[in-house]
Structures are given as C-alpha cells and as structure tokens.
Design an enzyme around this catalytic site. Sequence first.
Site, PDB file in Angstrom:
ATOM      1  N   ARG A   1       0.852  -1.319  -0.065  1.00 52.77           N
ATOM      2  CA  ARG A   1       0.024   0.051  -0.008  1.00 52.77           C
ATOM      3  C   ARG A   1       0.930   1.129  -0.129  1.00 52.77           C
ATOM      4  NH1 ARG A   1      -4.706  -2.469   0.414  1.00 52.77           N
ATOM      5  NH2 ARG A   1      -5.265  -4.020   2.096  1.00 52.77           N
TER       6      ARG A   1
ATOM      7  N   SER B   1      -6.362   1.192  -6.108  1.00 50.07           N
ATOM      8  CA  SER B   1      -5.405   0.937  -7.193  1.00 50.07           C
ATOM      9  C   SER B   1      -6.113   1.541  -8.533  1.00 50.07           C
ATOM     10  CB  SER B   1      -5.249  -0.623  -7.552  1.00 50.07           C
ATOM     11  OG  SER B   1      -4.996  -1.261  -6.416  1.00 50.07           O
TER      12      SER B   1
ATOM     13  N   ILE C   1     -10.597  -9.614  -2.782  1.00 45.67           N
ATOM     14  CA  ILE C   1     -11.664 -10.335  -2.056  1.00 45.67           C
ATOM     15  C   ILE C   1     -12.867  -9.805  -1.830  1.00 45.67           C
ATOM     16  CG2 ILE C   1     -10.116 -11.748  -0.913  1.00 45.67           C
ATOM     17  CD1 ILE C   1     -10.526 -10.616   1.833  1.00 45.67           C
ATOM     18  N   ASP C   2     -12.867  -8.351  -1.551  1.00 44.12           N
ATOM     19  CA  ASP C   2     -14.022  -7.771  -1.153  1.00 44.12           C
ATOM     20  C   ASP C   2     -15.479  -7.825  -2.119  1.00 44.12           C
ATOM     21  OD1 ASP C   2     -12.593  -7.212   0.966  1.00 44.12           O
ATOM     22  OD2 ASP C   2     -11.936  -4.941   0.329  1.00 44.12           O
TER      23      ASP C   2
HETATM   24  O1  F6P Z   1      -9.265  -5.060   0.676  1.00 43.61           O
HETATM   25  C1  F6P Z   1      -8.962  -6.583   0.791  1.00 43.61           C
HETATM   26  C2  F6P Z   1      -8.917  -6.344   2.539  1.00 43.61           C
HETATM   27  O2  F6P Z   1      -8.488  -7.731   2.979  1.00 43.61           O
HETATM   28  C3  F6P Z   1     -10.150  -5.920   3.326  1.00 43.61           C
HETATM   29  O3  F6P Z   1     -11.266  -6.921   3.161  1.00 43.61           O
HETATM   30  C4  F6P Z   1      -9.649  -5.523   4.584  1.00 43.61           C
HETATM   31  O4  F6P Z   1     -10.530  -4.607   5.327  1.00 43.61           O
HETATM   32  C5  F6P Z   1      -8.249  -4.918   4.249  1.00 43.61           C
HETATM   33  O5  F6P Z   1      -7.889  -5.713   2.760  1.00 43.61           O
HETATM   34  C6  F6P Z   1      -7.141  -5.326   5.248  1.00 43.61           C
HETATM   35  O6  F6P Z   1      -6.013  -4.644   4.791  1.00 43.61           O
HETATM   36  P1  F6P Z   1      -4.543  -4.857   5.534  1.00 43.61           P
HETATM   37  O7  F6P Z   1      -4.059  -6.240   4.944  1.00 43.61           O
HETATM   38  O8  F6P Z   1      -3.740  -3.633   4.830  1.00 43.61           O
HETATM   39  O9  F6P Z   1      -4.696  -4.965   7.071  1.00 43.61           O
END
Ligand code: F6P
Length: 308
Positions: free
Chosen positions: A57, A90, A112-113
């Site tokens: 990120r 993205s 996955i969302d």
């Molecule tokens: O967007 C995918 C996801 O797994 C969401 O479901 C979740 O809220 C987030 O990413 C978690 O992000 P990270 O791995 O940066 O904590």
Amino acid sequence: MNAAIRSVVRKALFEGLEVRGIMRGYAGLIDGKIIEMDSRSVSNILGRGGTILKTARSKEFMTREGQEKAAKVIRDNGIDGLIIIGGNGSFQGAHELHKSWNINNIGIPGTIDNDVGYTDYTVGAHTAVHTVLEAVDKIRDTVTSMERIYVVEVMGREEPYIAVRTGLACGAEEVLYPGSKVTVDEIAGEVKEAEKKGKRSWIIIVSEGYCGAHELSEKIREKTGHEVRGITLGHIQRGGSPLATDRVLASVMGAFAVTALIEGNSDATVGIKGYKLQLIPYEKACFERDKDRKLDEEYYSLTKLLAT
Ligand code: F6P
C-alpha cells in the site's frame, strides 16, 4: 492474482509484445523495481495464492509528486501501457495516471471484497468465501459440541458480499453486514425463542464493516447470559490456492485486458456481467455502486428462513 499475471504475460507475448513486471505495486513503480518477464517467469503459479510480483500500500503514490515520479519511471523504461491488478484504491491511482500523466492503462479487478462497480465478481472473492466457509465448518464442530454462541468476523470492508454469501453457505443463524438493521436486543430475543425450541448453538457472521467480533460477542453475552466467543478470521481470507472459478475469471480477464490495451483503450477496468466481459471506466467502477442490495437482503432472508 497469479493466474491474472500468467494470463497477461502469455497473451501479451503471443501478441508479440515485450513484457515487464513491476514489483510491489505503485511503491515499486516509484522506485523503478521493474523486471523482465518471459513465458517461464509465470510457470507453475496458477495454483499459488498472493502475487509473485508482491504488493504494497503506497502512501507516496497518493501524492502528485509520487505519481509524477511513477510516470517518469514508466516513460524512462519505454513502457507503452500498464495492466493494473487491484481494487478500488489501485484504480483511483490508475485513473490519475491516465488523466494527469497520459499513461495508458487497463485494470483487472483483484480483491476479495467484490466491491468494484459494474462487475459481478472480482478475482479472489469466490476463494475468500470458500476459505471462510471451510473455517466456519470447523468452528461449528466446537459450537455444536459445547453448545455455545460463536461470533465470526469476516473481511470485506463496506461490502456485504463475503458475510452474506458465507452466511448462506454455512447455515449461519445470524449475519450482520454494513446496512443491517438487526439489533443486539433482537438477536438476544431470537436466541431465547430458539432455546425454547431446543436450539443450543449459534454461528453469527459479522462483517468487519459492521463491527468487531469481540465487541459484538460481549454485547450478546450481556444480553443472553450465554457463553459467547468471538473469532476474527483475518488474513487467512486473503491466502491459499485459488478456486477454479477464480483461476478461470483471472485468466479470461487477463487476456481481455491485453487485447483492450492493444486496441487503444485506457482508463477502464475489465469487468464481467453475466458471462460477458466488458470494459468499465474507472470512475464508474470506483465511485458508482451497482451491486444489488436487494439480492443481499434476499440472501439474508433465506439464510434466516433456513436456519430454524
Ligand atoms: O481489501 C481487501 C482487504 O482484505 C479488506 O477486506 C480488509 O479490510 C483489508 O484488505 C485489510 O488490509 P490490510 O491487510 O492492509 O490490513
């Protein structure tokens, strides 16, 4: 995502293009982490979770300076077009690359969302639901044997997809997702009513976008006097070998993205409606929600009807 990478690389090579891979997403792009890719770079990755290109990120890419650096790296490396695999964040970045820096790019929805607009599915969503299902099936053995209430928290940001689908698939007694109107008092009332009919165990699925498992289990314990346990499934939902449905989806979307780029398209992601692949402008995919909320409610009602 690996199935998408494999498809993009091999389809592009078939079309006579040269292919490079960018490591660690936008962060790696800014840092110029670019690798050569040939057919062998993507051997035996179809069944692997995650991404061989790694990801990150990137806060820097959200700034204009970061985007300018990224655009310079793209030009300096003679890259004519990008294929970006990712979700909402993205694609907002990809839209900026097109609009402000004239970089041609096409997206493949990989999250996955399942929270990208105008596509029925995103790559990874089916597998995540299946992973939750396997976990809940195992948890249910303890729930049933020890006659408890378990609250299982699933991912999905603000999108009900994972919670609602797993709720129906695992026979959950209750599902709470962003937009749910059910209250803790109602849940406690239902538990008491069901007890009169001999019910002794409950699985409650809660989406992270509604609240946390531990917070909710505490409230239900207070209201019912039952033993309630909260479980947060976390990142197991983002790993593991992808289901056939996701491999197929990623493969067709990857090849479609390459063709779209060759034909001069940009500023759009691939999506699938019914069985039809199509291009969706990023602005629609990111900011318009066409997901059928009525369907979520119908699935929820059916879950409740069947869990008696
Ligand atoms: O967007 C995918 C996801 O797994 C969401 O479901 C979740 O809220 C987030 O990413 C978690 O992000 P990270 O791995 O940066 O904590």
